[in-house]
Enzyme design. Structure first.
Site, PDB file in Angstrom:
ATOM      1  N   GLY A   1      11.259   1.463  -6.494  1.00 45.20           N
ATOM      2  CA  GLY A   1      12.186   1.788  -5.424  1.00 45.20           C
ATOM      3  C   GLY A   1      11.700   1.396  -4.054  1.00 45.20           C
TER       4      GLY A   1
ATOM      5  N   CYS B   1       3.268  -7.562   1.254  1.00 43.76           N
ATOM      6  CA  CYS B   1       4.457  -8.230   0.710  1.00 43.76           C
ATOM      7  C   CYS B   1       4.330  -9.742   0.763  1.00 43.76           C
ATOM      8  CB  CYS B   1       5.722  -7.772   1.446  1.00 43.76           C
ATOM      9  SG  CYS B   1       5.981  -5.976   1.379  1.00 43.76           S
TER      10      CYS B   1
ATOM     11  N   TRP C   1       0.859  -1.194   0.000  1.00 42.08           N
ATOM     12  CA  TRP C   1       0.000   0.000   0.000  1.00 42.08           C
ATOM     13  C   TRP C   1       0.886   1.231   0.000  1.00 42.08           C
ATOM     14  CZ3 TRP C   1      -0.111   3.871   3.784  1.00 42.08           C
ATOM     15  CH2 TRP C   1      -1.137   4.826   3.650  1.00 42.08           C
TER      16      TRP C   1
END
Length: 264
Positions: free
Chosen positions: A197, A215, A79
């Site tokens: 990134g 994740c 998020w």
């Protein structure tokens, strides 16, 4: 590595929609490949959005049909939103490209930033990003009155933490004294130039993470600088410190690929 240029795209009321920032990345990436611009790090804040990397599974996405943007970076679902400092370093790397070494450099800059604010963070083997380490498993409180030996997140393939309330919510990992991720990293290397990134949780509403499996990790959670330090902290405070650490790490990086020892 060449001198690193920072571009602050927008924060707060001027936060940048994800798709707009993604297009900006593509433009800078193309220019960097042609050596028309130096290595560049885009820094910004996004309005609330879920993004999913290539390895994201359906069982990790929001259950309520909340839109998710599928992207071409590595990693899984996460998020982005207010209170989170997002950075997209678009840098030219030597061939053969060492992706792991690049991720480690980003982690080093983020760990240094957190240290300067008085928060000890770390890496966890096999899990990218920057982490606040929890207590040893034997010292953590039991979930639901059960021994951690029976933690259903680890032993039950059908257990879904998205359906089981605050007891298993990623945002409550600090209360459970578990490992918790402070900064996520997901990158893509195309034509020898990096894209995407990191996202550093400064002072976001971490309950946004409770609607997904962040994740793809079920047995840990998320953290923020503000919560861990127990005080108000703003992106404006963190921004110049992070820029300094990114510059120190990326401009002075030894870009030779890591030496990998051959098996005997």
């Amino acid at each position: 590595m060449s001198e690193l240029r920072f571009v602050r795209l927008g924060f707060g009321g001027e936060s940048v929609e994800y798709q707009e920032a993604w297009q900006k990345q593509r433009e800078v990436h193309a220019a960097r490949f042609l050596d028309e611009v130096p290595d560049t790090c885009l820094l910004l804040e996004h309005p609330p959005v879920y993004t999913a990397g290539r390895r994201t599974e359906d069982s990790e996405r929001p259950l309520d049909g909340t839109p998710v943007i599928d992207v071409d970076r590595g990693g899984k679902i996460t998020w982005h939103g207010p209170g989170q400092l997002v950075g997209y370093p678009i840098v030219k790397l030597p061939r053969p490209v060492d992706v792991v070494a690049h991720v480690r450099r980003l982690e080093e800059a983020l760990i240094g930033t957190c240290t300067e604010f008085g928060l000890a963070t770390s890496r966890i083997e096999g899990r990218s990003g920057v982490w606040v380490l929890g207590d040893p498993i034997e010292d953590r409180p039991a979930l639901g009155g059960l021994s951690l030996d029976f933690d259903p997140r680890l032993g039950d393939d059908e257990f879904d933490p998205r359906l089981n309330g605050p007891e298993y919510a990623p945002s409550n990992a600090g209360q459970r004294r578990e490992d918790r991720k402070l900064a996520a990293i997901g990158i893509r290397i195309a034509k020898g130039v990096s894209m995407h990134g990191f996202a550093l949780n400064v002072n976001p509403d971490n309950t946004w993470f409770d609607r997904i499996v962040p994740c793809g990790i079920r047995d840990a959670g998320v953290a923020s600088l503000a919560n861990e330090l127990g005080r108000d902290i703003t992106i404006a405070e963190v921004l110049p410190v992070l820029e300094r650490h990114l510059r120190a790490v990326l401009e002075n990086a030894n870009l030779r690929p890591r030496a990998v020892e051959a098996a005997l």
